[in-house]
Scaffold this active site. Structure first.
Site, short mmCIF file in Angstrom:
data_model
loop_
_atom_site.label_atom_id
_atom_site.label_comp_id
_atom_site.label_asym_id
_atom_site.label_seq_id
_atom_site.Cartn_x
_atom_site.Cartn_y
_atom_site.Cartn_z
N PRO A 2 -32.27 54.46 13.57
CA PRO A 2 -32.82 54.00 14.87
C PRO A 2 -32.45 52.22 14.89
O PRO A 2 -32.78 51.71 13.91
CB PRO A 2 -34.29 54.17 14.97
CG PRO A 2 -34.41 55.16 13.99
CD PRO A 2 -33.47 55.11 12.82
N GLU A 3 -32.29 51.92 16.28
CA GLU A 3 -32.00 50.57 16.17
C GLU A 3 -33.35 50.06 17.40
O GLU A 3 -34.25 50.84 17.61
CB GLU A 3 -30.58 50.09 17.13
CG GLU A 3 -29.54 50.77 16.07
CD GLU A 3 -28.13 50.02 16.67
OE1 GLU A 3 -27.93 49.48 17.46
OE2 GLU A 3 -27.15 51.10 16.28
N LYS A 61 -36.08 46.35 14.40
CA LYS A 61 -36.10 47.64 14.14
C LYS A 61 -37.46 48.00 13.32
O LYS A 61 -37.51 49.10 12.86
CB LYS A 61 -34.55 48.08 13.45
CG LYS A 61 -33.72 47.89 14.24
CD LYS A 61 -32.36 48.32 13.43
CE LYS A 61 -31.80 47.31 12.60
NZ LYS A 61 -30.57 47.83 11.98
N ARG A 270 -19.16 51.86 7.43
CA ARG A 270 -19.78 52.17 8.91
C ARG A 270 -18.20 52.45 9.82
O ARG A 270 -17.14 52.32 9.02
CB ARG A 270 -20.65 51.52 9.75
CG ARG A 270 -21.90 51.13 8.91
CD ARG A 270 -22.73 50.07 10.02
NE ARG A 270 -24.02 49.73 9.16
CZ ARG A 270 -24.33 48.75 8.46
NH1 ARG A 270 -23.19 47.93 8.03
NH2 ARG A 270 -25.63 48.57 8.18
#
Length: 286
Positions: A2-3, A61, A270
């Site tokens: 989650p950001e 975050k 990523r």
């Protein structure tokens, strides 16, 4: 992971359903869920009992629940799959329930930490004078923070001498921006992810910050980004911003601005998604 928008959605839910309630007891069902609390599961549960939870807070975050009048806070590490859910006492236990916190009032709800992959967890920490858990005192303010320093960020970018996406994911420079929202903001700004930060002008930095704030606020308005069931808010509902993404996950699809097929490149374990026409790669100096 989650950001900022996803964590803020959870924080708002906790502020509504958990703030100002007193802990009756806590139950740790899996020791890995409190592995960052070095004194162990029994100590974690004991220290929570009888204390009143203050207003949930967030920086970037990172999310925490202060314990009023103790100088301590419960820091939540959501990891890849951690969920903080407010459930009725009578609701069946989730398959991956790790921690349960009950309250002394008669609202009939409890706080559950559910984590399929057990990368996340809860831990108790002393807080600084600013109210932050001491272990995250080094984390920079996020771009939605009213005290975020735009000029200071611009100067730090130029001093850092790195590339822009690396800088956006550096939590000591700016917090809360992760892979998804970095790609989205860079696409909106027409900036390639490998552009060196040393050449950024003040207007360019200001434009990028505007797009970062815009994309995060738009994501907040629809509950964040959910690609699967592992991100939900405290009521178990998914966010819908993935339906509005302009860059992330759109490899091969036409750029919404110019029609050129979007590309994906491996980047720091990523992926980076970008338009090769709108976001031209920087020239390589021989």
């Amino acid at each position: 992971m989650p950001e900022l928008p996803e964590v803020e959605v959870v924080r708002r839910g906790l502020a509504r359903w958990v703030a100002h309630r007193t802990v009756a007891d806590a139950e740790v069902l899996h020791p890995r869920a409190v592995r960052r609390h070095t004194a162990g599961a029994d100590d974690f549960a004991h220290r929570l009992k009888g204390h009143r939870i203050g207003t949930p807070s967030r920086r970037g975050k990172y999310l925490w629940l202060p314990l009023e009048d103790t100088g301590q806070a419960i820091l939540a590490h959501l990891g890849m799959s951690g969920q903080l859910l407010v459930q009725q006492h009578s609701a069946p236990d989730e398959k991956h329930l790790r921690i349960r916190i009950r309250f002394t009032d008669v609202q009939g709800t409890e706080l559950r930490f559910v984590d399929q992959r057990t990368f996340g967890g809860l831990s108790l920490h002393d807080t600084t004078g600013d109210g932050l858990p001491d272990v995250i005192a080094h984390i920079a303010r996020d771009p939605l923070d009213p005290l975020f320093d735009d000029e200071g960020f611009h100067q730090a970018l130029r001093r850092k001498r790195t590339t822009i996406k690396r800088a956006l994911l550096d939590q000591s420079l700016i917090s809360g921006v992760g892979n998804i929202y970095a790609d989205e903001a860079l696409w909106r700004s027409r900036i390639h992810y490998d552009r060196p930060t040393a050449g950024f002008t003040r207007p360019r930095t200001a434009e990028l910050l505007t797009h970062i704030r815009d994309v995060m606020n738009e994501a907040l308005a629809v509950g964040g980004t959910s690609f699967d069931s592992l991100y939900v808010n405290v009521n178990g509902e998914s966010g819908y911003f993935d339906r509005s993404l302009d860059a992330y996950g759109r490899e091969g699809l036409p750029c919404k601005r110019c029609g050129t097929p979007m590309r994906r490149r491996p980047w720091m374990n990523r992926s980076s998604y970008f338009c090769p026409k709108c976001q031209r790669a920087p020239r390589v100096t021989p």
